[in-house]
Design a protein around this motif. Structure first.
Motif, PDB file in Angstrom:
ATOM      1  N   TRP A  23       0.853  -1.179   0.000  1.00  0.00           N
ATOM      2  CA  TRP A  23       0.000   0.000   0.000  1.00  0.00           C
ATOM      3  C   TRP A  23       0.888   1.226   0.000  1.00  0.00           C
ATOM      4  O   TRP A  23       2.094   1.130   0.238  1.00  0.00           O
ATOM      5  N   LYS A  24       0.308   2.365  -0.324  1.00  0.00           N
ATOM      6  CA  LYS A  24       1.020   3.634  -0.154  1.00  0.00           C
ATOM      7  C   LYS A  24       0.173   4.536   0.718  1.00  0.00           C
ATOM      8  O   LYS A  24      -1.006   4.246   0.960  1.00  0.00           O
ATOM      9  N   ILE A  25       0.783   5.640   1.195  1.00  0.00           N
ATOM     10  CA  ILE A  25       0.128   6.447   2.220  1.00  0.00           C
ATOM     11  C   ILE A  25      -0.618   7.611   1.580  1.00  0.00           C
ATOM     12  O   ILE A  25      -0.064   8.351   0.775  1.00  0.00           O
ATOM     13  N   LYS A  26      -1.910   7.748   1.938  1.00  0.00           N
ATOM     14  CA  LYS A  26      -2.746   8.802   1.343  1.00  0.00           C
ATOM     15  C   LYS A  26      -2.996   9.956   2.306  1.00  0.00           C
ATOM     16  O   LYS A  26      -3.290  11.063   1.900  1.00  0.00           O
ATOM     17  N   MET A  27      -2.904   9.664   3.607  1.00  0.00           N
ATOM     18  CA  MET A  27      -3.177  10.698   4.614  1.00  0.00           C
ATOM     19  C   MET A  27      -2.236  10.473   5.781  1.00  0.00           C
ATOM     20  O   MET A  27      -1.944   9.328   6.105  1.00  0.00           O
ATOM     21  N   VAL A  28      -1.751  11.552   6.401  1.00  0.00           N
ATOM     22  CA  VAL A  28      -0.853  11.352   7.543  1.00  0.00           C
ATOM     23  C   VAL A  28      -1.399  12.050   8.777  1.00  0.00           C
ATOM     24  O   VAL A  28      -2.185  12.995   8.674  1.00  0.00           O
ATOM     25  N   GLU A  29      -0.974  11.570   9.934  1.00  0.00           N
ATOM     26  CA  GLU A  29      -1.392  12.123  11.220  1.00  0.00           C
ATOM     27  C   GLU A  29      -0.126  12.567  11.954  1.00  0.00           C
ATOM     28  O   GLU A  29       0.708  11.725  12.289  1.00  0.00           O
ATOM     29  N   PRO A  30       0.033  13.881  12.188  1.00  0.00           N
ATOM     30  CA  PRO A  30       1.274  14.327  12.841  1.00  0.00           C
ATOM     31  C   PRO A  30       1.403  13.759  14.259  1.00  0.00           C
ATOM     32  O   PRO A  30       0.412  13.604  14.961  1.00  0.00           O
ATOM     33  N   ILE A  31       2.648  13.440  14.646  1.00  0.00           N
ATOM     34  CA  ILE A  31       2.922  13.055  16.029  1.00  0.00           C
ATOM     35  C   ILE A  31       4.031  13.960  16.542  1.00  0.00           C
ATOM     36  O   ILE A  31       4.766  14.559  15.750  1.00  0.00           O
ATOM     37  N   ARG A  32       4.159  14.037  17.871  1.00  0.00           N
ATOM     38  CA  ARG A  32       5.037  15.043  18.462  1.00  0.00           C
ATOM     39  C   ARG A  32       5.978  14.378  19.453  1.00  0.00           C
ATOM     40  O   ARG A  32       5.556  13.576  20.286  1.00  0.00           O
ATOM     41  N   MET A  33       7.256  14.732  19.365  1.00  0.00           N
ATOM     42  CA  MET A  33       8.243  14.276  20.332  1.00  0.00           C
ATOM     43  C   MET A  33       8.214  15.242  21.508  1.00  0.00           C
ATOM     44  O   MET A  33       8.220  16.456  21.318  1.00  0.00           O
ATOM     45  N   THR A  34       8.163  14.718  22.725  1.00  0.00           N
ATOM     46  CA  THR A  34       8.151  15.553  23.937  1.00  0.00           C
ATOM     47  C   THR A  34       9.570  15.684  24.491  1.00  0.00           C
ATOM     48  O   THR A  34      10.462  14.953  24.075  1.00  0.00           O
ATOM     49  N   SER A  35       9.756  16.585  25.459  1.00  0.00           N
ATOM     50  CA  SER A  35      11.067  16.722  26.099  1.00  0.00           C
ATOM     51  C   SER A  35      11.143  15.772  27.301  1.00  0.00           C
ATOM     52  O   SER A  35      10.115  15.323  27.820  1.00  0.00           O
ATOM     53  N   ARG A  36      12.328  15.485  27.745  1.00  0.00           N
ATOM     54  CA  ARG A  36      12.509  14.603  28.909  1.00  0.00           C
ATOM     55  C   ARG A  36      11.762  15.130  30.141  1.00  0.00           C
ATOM     56  O   ARG A  36      11.026  14.366  30.784  1.00  0.00           O
ATOM     57  N   PRO A  37      11.893  16.439  30.493  1.00  0.00           N
ATOM     58  CA  PRO A  37      11.128  16.922  31.663  1.00  0.00           C
ATOM     59  C   PRO A  37       9.616  16.752  31.478  1.00  0.00           C
ATOM     60  O   PRO A  37       8.912  16.394  32.422  1.00  0.00           O
ATOM     61  N   ILE A 422       2.686  -3.759  17.597  1.00  0.00           N
ATOM     62  CA  ILE A 422       2.766  -2.981  16.353  1.00  0.00           C
ATOM     63  C   ILE A 422       1.368  -2.852  15.728  1.00  0.00           C
ATOM     64  O   ILE A 422       0.793  -3.851  15.289  1.00  0.00           O
ATOM     65  N   PRO A 423       0.832  -1.632  15.691  1.00  0.00           N
ATOM     66  CA  PRO A 423      -0.433  -1.429  14.975  1.00  0.00           C
ATOM     67  C   PRO A 423      -0.248  -1.774  13.492  1.00  0.00           C
ATOM     68  O   PRO A 423       0.868  -1.706  12.968  1.00  0.00           O
ATOM     69  N   ARG A 424      -1.322  -2.157  12.837  1.00  0.00           N
ATOM     70  CA  ARG A 424      -1.227  -2.557  11.426  1.00  0.00           C
ATOM     71  C   ARG A 424      -1.315  -1.331  10.498  1.00  0.00           C
ATOM     72  O   ARG A 424      -2.206  -0.492  10.663  1.00  0.00           O
ATOM     73  N   ARG A 425      -0.366  -1.259   9.584  1.00  0.00           N
ATOM     74  CA  ARG A 425      -0.386  -0.236   8.521  1.00  0.00           C
ATOM     75  C   ARG A 425      -0.234   1.187   9.064  1.00  0.00           C
ATOM     76  O   ARG A 425      -0.741   2.123   8.458  1.00  0.00           O
ATOM     77  N   VAL A 426       0.446   1.366  10.195  1.00  0.00           N
ATOM     78  CA  VAL A 426       0.499   2.682  10.830  1.00  0.00           C
ATOM     79  C   VAL A 426       1.911   3.276  10.844  1.00  0.00           C
ATOM     80  O   VAL A 426       2.106   4.429  10.480  1.00  0.00           O
ATOM     81  N   TYR A 427       2.899   2.481  11.267  1.00  0.00           N
ATOM     82  CA  TYR A 427       4.245   3.014  11.417  1.00  0.00           C
ATOM     83  C   TYR A 427       5.167   2.508  10.304  1.00  0.00           C
ATOM     84  O   TYR A 427       4.889   1.498   9.663  1.00  0.00           O
ATOM     85  N   THR A 428       6.272   3.238  10.119  1.00  0.00           N
ATOM     86  CA  THR A 428       7.225   2.900   9.061  1.00  0.00           C
ATOM     87  C   THR A 428       8.425   2.157   9.641  1.00  0.00           C
ATOM     88  O   THR A 428       8.593   2.057  10.862  1.00  0.00           O
ATOM     89  N   GLN A 429       9.281   1.717   8.744  1.00  0.00           N
ATOM     90  CA  GLN A 429      10.510   1.053   9.165  1.00  0.00           C
ATOM     91  C   GLN A 429      11.380   1.996  10.004  1.00  0.00           C
ATOM     92  O   GLN A 429      12.060   1.556  10.927  1.00  0.00           O
TER      93      GLN A 429
END
Ligand code: F0G
Length: 472
Positions: A23-37, A422-429
């Motif tokens: 499959w290829k990706i048609k829509m993306v959902e942004p995710i955010r990296m938090t800080s250690r604190p 691992i969710p299906r079809r959600v994350y990349t390598q």
């Protein structure tokens, strides 16, 4: 990633052939990296329980593969075909036909998710004092069996309790153990065998076709029914295709059909294999069991043609069921889990072997050999992984096992694990690489890590809501 590892793991030698997602990706959902604190505050507020984190505070969410998969464009289009009639929705009939076609059972009762179906089958078949043997417990399954007055007895093969044992079908039932239970309690006290296709708590380990066939024969001799937890049965079929003689040329769909033919019915959390965010079902062959379940569903879930779901949910589930049976889908789904497993194996990080269908299970007993089990090593390992990188995983050890209802003591399972699901079809390598690197960092800091103490414990399924504090 270090350079020594790349050539081995990714096969970068000349002439390599990789697999890729169909499959290829048609829509993306942004995710955010938090800080250690930020993460330190979040995990403290969550009582060191990853179930109590807000998902906004999570970077890569490997808590579960349940309801977290990405639906296809076909499934999203299917939502628009929802027939929201209270009774007799068109989508129910489509779902019924699809489940009959792929799983082969006669009758279908839809439910809002898996545990709704577990509730129905447990109430329909179990009487107080009954015994339900099964291939390792699952949390909600056993809870419903106990609430109906039954006692679960584990009859999985011994290899399943050893995270390092390489047995190809660690989900198998030990038929001698089962027969001893039948002889001890009597067949009339056993309403059914609780069989799971890929055993979640053992590490997503499969059951062989030979085993289910022999199980059927044994149960026929004693007149005992076999009911299947079909939640990850399509994944189980992949392992049969790969590892069992005579199945290499059969499609996943045919293997699922044959496997189910040795059972009397199944309950399903469609939130896993079937690629939907919500939904489940109970399917049975016996007319009387169907009649009871169809009557109970109107009390607990909703009318028997929607079972707590919207019409559109049933449509998405029917389409997802078809997609889940496609061989190229399953190869890439399990291929991604294996990719992560291979990275960790190359780095000598103790995980359950062989790698199963839906997740990598870190062996917290070996990683934190210095933390006793009553200080919740796996719970702490999941918290440390979150602190390191914002990756969310789940404890599958002493907290999940809960207390023995007879003695009130903790149950101490031999497996003390953290599940990277691992969710299906959600994350990349690339997400898998980031995950492996974080596990490595936490592993390298293992000797400085201490255990936890439980400061709040709910009565049922405590792992969802329990709270902890670090031991100073
Ligand atoms: N059976 C198995 C094998 C499961 O893994 C689950 C759920 C259920 C039944 C219950 O289904 O959640 O739809 O009510 N497992 C999830 C997990 C929660 O994270 O493994 P549900």
């Amino acid at each position: 990633m270090t350079h020594e590892v790349v050539p081995q793991t990714m096969g970068q030698q000349f002439g390599r052939r990789s697999w890729a997602e169909p499959w290829k990706i048609k829509m993306v959902e942004p995710i955010r990296m938090t800080s250690r604190p930020e993460r330190e505050r979040a995990i403290r507020e969550a009582g060191y329980n990853t179930f109590l984190l807000r998902s906004d505070d999570v970077y890569i969410d490997l808590l579960t593969d349940s309801g977290t998969s990405a639906m296809s464009d076909r499934q999203w289009a299917g939502l628009m075909l929802g027939d929201e009639a209270y009774a007799g929705s068109r989508n129910f009939y489509r779902l019924e036909e699809t489940i009959q076609r792929y799983y082969g059972y006669k009758h279908l009762v839809p439910t809002h998710q898996g545990r709704g179906a577990e509730h129905l089958i447990s109430q329909a078949l179990i009487k107080p004092g009954d015994v339900i043997p099964g291939n390792m417990y699952f949390t909600t399954t056993r809870q419903h069996q106990e609430l109906a007055g039954g006692t679960f007895v584990d009859v999985i093969i011994a290899e399943a309790h050893d995270p390092a044992d390489p047995h190809p079908f660690k989900g198998n039932v030990d038929l001698d153990k089962l027969e001893a239970v039948i002889k001890r309690v009597g067949a009339d006290k056993i309403p059914y065998i609780s069989l799971a296709g890929t055993v979640n708590m053992a590490g997503g380990q499969p059951v062989s076709m030979a085993n289910v066939r022999a199980l059927r024969a044994l149960c026929d001799r004693y007149g005992i029914a076999v009911y299947l937890d079909a939640t990850r049965m399509a994944e189980n079929a992949f392992f049969i295709q790969e590892r069992e003689e005579g199945y290499a040329d059969l499609p996943i769909a045919a293997i699922v059909r044959e496997f189910c033919s040795y059972t009397d019915g199944a309950w399903m959390s469609a939130k896993k294999d079937s690629l939907v965010n919500i939904g489940g079902w109970l399917a049975v062959n016996d007319d009387e069991v169907f009649d009871t379940a169809r009557n109970l569903v109107v009390v607990y879930e909703g009318l028997h043609t929607y079972g707590g779901l919207a019409g559109r949910d049933m449509e998405a589930m029917a389409i997802g069921t078809e997609e889940s049976m496609q061989d190229d889908h399953m190869r890439s789904r399990i291929g991604q889990v294996r990719y992560l497993g291979e990275l960790l194996t190359d780095w000598d990080i103790p995980i359950v072997q062989p790698v199963g269908g839906h997740a990598i299970f870190l062996d917290a007993k070996r990683i934190y050999a210095h933390i006793p089990q009553n200080q919740f090593p796996a719970q702490m390992l999941a918290a440390q992984l979150y602190l390191d990188s914002g990756i969310r995983s789940m404890e599958r050890g002493v907290v999940s096992a809960g207390r023995d209802p007879a003695t009130g003591d903790h149950r101490y399972p031999s497996l003390e694990l953290v599940r990277l699901t691992i969710p299906r079809r959600v994350y990349t390598q690339a997400h898998m690489d980031v995950t492996a690197e974080s596990v490595k960092a936490v592993y390298d800091a293992r000797e400085q890590t201490r255990g936890l103490t439980m400061v709040y414990e709910p009565k049922y399924l405590r792992f969802f809501q329990a709270r902890f504090e670090p031991i100073a």
